[in-house]
Design a protein around this motif. Structure first.
Motif, PDB file in Angstrom:
ATOM      1  N   UNK A  68      37.443  53.248  14.262  1.00  0.00           N
ATOM      2  CA  UNK A  68      38.583  52.518  15.078  1.00  0.00           C
ATOM      3  C   UNK A  68      39.326  53.578  16.019  1.00  0.00           C
ATOM      4  N   UNK A  69      39.177  55.052  15.694  1.00  0.00           N
ATOM      5  CA  UNK A  69      39.815  55.645  16.660  1.00  0.00           C
ATOM      6  C   UNK A  69      39.354  55.808  17.992  1.00  0.00           C
ATOM      7  N   UNK A  70      39.953  55.570  18.840  1.00  0.00           N
ATOM      8  CA  UNK A  70      39.426  55.487  20.256  1.00  0.00           C
ATOM      9  C   UNK A  70      39.399  56.904  20.986  1.00  0.00           C
ATOM     10  N   UNK A  71      38.522  56.805  21.772  1.00  0.00           N
ATOM     11  CA  UNK A  71      38.111  58.183  22.707  1.00  0.00           C
ATOM     12  C   UNK A  71      39.389  58.445  23.498  1.00  0.00           C
ATOM     13  N   UNK A  72      39.405  59.701  24.138  1.00  0.00           N
ATOM     14  CA  UNK A  72      40.458  60.161  24.988  1.00  0.00           C
ATOM     15  C   UNK A  72      39.788  60.810  26.244  1.00  0.00           C
ATOM     16  N   UNK A  73      39.898  60.254  27.354  1.00  0.00           N
ATOM     17  CA  UNK A  73      39.560  60.832  28.664  1.00  0.00           C
ATOM     18  C   UNK A  73      38.072  61.050  28.728  1.00  0.00           C
ATOM     19  N   UNK A  74      37.163  60.166  28.082  1.00  0.00           N
ATOM     20  CA  UNK A  74      35.684  60.199  27.907  1.00  0.00           C
ATOM     21  C   UNK A  74      35.316  59.080  28.992  1.00  0.00           C
ATOM     22  N   UNK A  75      35.979  58.163  29.578  1.00  0.00           N
ATOM     23  CA  UNK A  75      35.478  56.932  30.246  1.00  0.00           C
ATOM     24  C   UNK A  75      35.402  55.792  29.741  1.00  0.00           C
TER      25      UNK A  75
END
Length: 270
Positions: A106-113
């Motif tokens: 569930x953890x979202x990515x950050x700054x990956x597009x």
């Protein structure tokens, strides 16, 4: 407004089928192992957006191969070191006490597009356990690549990058430059030219949320564009367009070995 600019810059819409054609022309084919770094907006206007791009990659590679993407979540880190943006010092303890533990599901990515964020949610995509430097993988070798991702020295010998190296995989830079080529971090470890520091993240350990300290090197991607240009002078790489996006496709092992040698030579001269 952003959508209008994409339309104005696009001669004809990209589709799942046109992207498949472009990928094959670039040299991608069934059964390969490929680490993808991407920028959706660089393609121009795409029918189906990130979903069409991912489906096209899967159409070409098939389950006989493996697609990997970095699914990093840099905000699952020590808030004392945040700078983009920084938070008030009075918030630090609250963040450390209350921030959810990293969860690959569930953890979202950050700054990956958008492509990466959609990919991590696709059926049968496995994601590794590192709280800040995880990878997602789909296909034949997905489990082998993402399992046993070490908390310490996150992009070194016990990381998906090293498994891709062992399996003689490829790198696809889809509308992005060498500054996005994560594989060069493996070269940083192997050159032994980088300093080591202590980092922190919230993780699950023995069923409980803990704020965990661990060792890693201080990454320096500032050198990567220069290394990439030197790499191109010494190695053949495949280049082409996917829609409007300039793409580069090359063997990961060759790139890592070249960068390791470059870093060793330049650290001696500095």
């Amino acid at each position: 407004m952003k959508e209008k600019k994409l339309i104005d810059k696009t001669a004809k819409p990209n589709t799942r089928e046109s992207i498949v054609k472009d990928l094959k022309a670039l040299g991608l084919k069934k059964g390969i192992i490929v680490l993808v770094h991407s920028s959706l907006s660089s393609l121009g206007w795409t029918c189906g957006g990130e979903i069409s791009v991912i489906q096209a990659l899967m159409d070409v590679i098939t389950e006989e191969g493996t697609i990997i993407m970095p699914t990093q979540s840099s905000d699952y880190s020590n808030p004392e070191l945040w700078g983009n943006p920084a938070v008030p010092k009075s918030w630090i303890n609250t963040i450390k006490e209350k921030m959810p533990a990293y969860d690959p599901n569930i953890t979202p990515t950050r700054g990956m597009g958008r492509i990466v964020e959609a990919f991590r949610k696709f059926p049968n995509v496995l994601r590794s356990s590192h709280p800040t430097c995880s990878f997602g993988a789909w296909g034949k070798y997905s489990k082998e690549i993402i399992e046993n991702h070490s908390l310490e020295y996150s992009l070194g010998e016990n990381s998906p990058l090293a498994r891709i190296y062992d399996l003689n995989g490829y790198v696809l830079l889809l509308g992005v430059g060498y500054d996005s080529n994560t594989s060069y971090h493996l070269s940083e470890y192997r050159s032994k030219s980088m300093k080591t520091s202590t980092f922190e993240s919230p993780i699950i350990e023995e069923g409980k949320r803990v704020w965990k300290k661990y060792k890693d090197i201080e990454f320096n991607a500032d050198m990567f564009p220069k290394i990439g240009l030197e790499f191109e002078k010494n190695h053949k790489i495949d280049t082409g367009l996917m829609g409007n996006a300039k793409c580069k496709f090359f063997k990961q092992r060759a790139a890592v070995d070249f960068a390791e040698k470059w870093l060793l030579e330049n650290s001696k001269n500095s």
